[in-house]
Design an enzyme around this catalytic site. Structure first.
Site, PDB file in Angstrom:
ATOM      1  N   ASP A 225      66.434  48.896  31.528  1.00 24.52           N
ATOM      2  CA  ASP A 225      65.508  48.439  32.569  1.00 24.52           C
ATOM      3  C   ASP A 225      66.338  48.057  33.795  1.00 24.52           C
ATOM      4  OD1 ASP A 225      63.189  47.140  33.903  1.00 24.52           O
ATOM      5  OD2 ASP A 225      62.264  47.312  31.939  1.00 24.52           O
ATOM      6  N   HIS A 248      67.439  50.806  35.734  1.00 22.65           N
ATOM      7  CA  HIS A 248      66.411  51.011  36.750  1.00 22.65           C
ATOM      8  C   HIS A 248      66.807  50.445  38.108  1.00 22.65           C
ATOM      9  CE1 HIS A 248      63.036  51.468  33.478  1.00 22.65           C
ATOM     10  NE2 HIS A 248      64.020  52.335  33.349  1.00 22.65           N
TER      11      HIS A 248
END
Length: 405
Positions: A225, A248
């Site tokens: 993430d 991310h």
């Protein structure tokens, strides 16, 4: 014969007081506490939870600085909560030479929101060591569509705390977020390493929320993430010299999930290498009504290598359908992008998808050069206003500055 008892009571009281003082001086709290002395076992199989808590209680009771030593080896612990509200507030250092590991059965620590939690502490420092939350089996449960999978525990959390330092720590295989700074002030995170599989769900590397004066430097983060995420209520956050990937990217947000929500103010992200990430520098807000904001943000001196969305403002962020059909009420303003270069893995290298209700203002780009590996890079922008100088790809919504020399 009548005795004057008052004459006897006073000397007796003095004797008791002297004995108490002598006893306390004879058994002072040592400045160094080894968890082995409290029953911890470095074999990775015996539960050392109580030993760690016992060492903390002794350090907490000291009026002088203390150091808790976690020597080489693997120390198995369950959920740890270190409370600071009854401590004497003397500095406590935790030096870890070995590894602290969670039970293989993910349900044991997933029953709580936190694996290792420091609450209301002051002047606490953590140096070195490895935290292994053994979250791989929980990731598989979630990725295989399991309906009975727990949310998972965040590996290391500081909440309601002040004057915190985390240096040289490695966090691997977290069930959820690796390191969380919540409602805390004056936090320094330096030289940490975060590692989790790129498909590990919701495993943000470092998450900051409702906190002030946070410095994150010289760290390497690869996870499933956000490498670093800055949540509502955070101000004066400085991020420098970071290697991010997989992951991310570095995100402001998500913001605006609640109608009444604090914003993010004064964040600087500098000297970052993004390697094969889904995003580079991102601001993400929910498409719904909110009084939140993101302002005074600087992204500078950044290299992108095969990044899907190098520069992105997404004000229609949504995780699961059906998504809100409203425009975002989050106001994005005074965001500067400077000295950003590299390659985009998609055609759109710059995406500014701002709110119709509250358009982005004060967006400034200077010395930005992003190329697509497949075809000429493009920029896409809606409801964004600002200026640009020496920017590739051409960003039509931003006025070109005329530099007079």
């Amino acid at each position: 014969m009548v005795y004057n008892t008052s004459c006897l009571i006073l000397p007796l009281a003095l004797i008791i007081l002297d004995f108490t003082l002598i006893s306390s001086l004879a058994h002072p709290i040592p400045s160094t506490l080894n968890v082995l002395s409290y029953g911890a076992k470095p074999d990775g199989s015996k539960d050392s939870t109580k030993a760690f808590l016992a060492a903390w209680d002794v350090a907490c009771a000291s009026a002088n600085p203390t150091t808790i030593i976690v020597p080489k080896g693997r120390f198995l612990v369950g959920n740890l909560v270190f409370h600071g509200n009854e401590c004497k507030q003397a500095p406590i250092s935790i030096r870890i030479a070995g590894s602290i590991v969670a039970p293989e059965d993910f349900r044991i620590i997933a029953s709580s929101k936190h694996w290792i939690w420091f609450e209301d502490v002051t002047d606490v420092s953590i140096y070195g060591g490895i935290l292994d939350a053994q979250g791989t089996s929980l990731w598989k449960c979630k990725n295989n569509g399991g309906h009975n999978c727990p949310t998972g525990a965040k590996s290391l959390v500081f909440s309601g705390s002040n004057n915190i330092k985390i240096s040289g720590l490695t966090s691997i295989n977290s069930q959820k977020f690796h390191i969380v700074i919540d409602n805390s002030n004056n936090v320094n995170i330096d030289g940490v390493k975060v590692s989790a599989d790129e498909n590990s769900p919701n495993t943000d590397g470092i998450h900051v929320e409702s906190s002030h004066s946070v410095h994150i430097t010289n760290s390497r983060i690869g996870t499933g993430d956000d490498c670093i995420s800055i949540g509502p209520g955070s101000t004066n956050v400085f991020i420098q010299t970071i290697r991010c990937g997989p992951g991310h990217g570095i995100s402001i947000g998500s913001l605006g999930r609640a109608e009444e929500e604090q914003g993010v103010d004064n964040v600087t992200v500098s000297n970052v290498d993004f390697m094969g990430t889904n995003n580079g520098v991102r601001i993400k807000t929910w498409g719904k009504d909110s009084n939140s904001f993101a302002r005074n943000i600087v992204f500078q001196h950044i290299n992108m290598k095969m990044v899907k969305n190098p520069i992105i403002i997404d004000q229609h962020y949504c995780l699961h359908k059906p998504c809100p059909k409203q425009e975002s009420g989050v106001k994005v303003s005074n965001v500067r992008y400077e000295d950003i270069h590299g390659t985009s893995n998609t055609e759109v290298a710059v995406l500014l998808d701002c709110s119709k209700e509250k358009p982005c203002t004060g967006i400034v780009m200077d010395d930005v050069n992003l190329v697509s590996v497949h075809r000429p890079a493009q920029a896409s922008c809606d409801n964004a206003n600002g200026s640009a100088n020496d920017v590739v790809p051409f960003t039509p919504c931003l006025k070109r500055e005329i530099i007079i020399t």
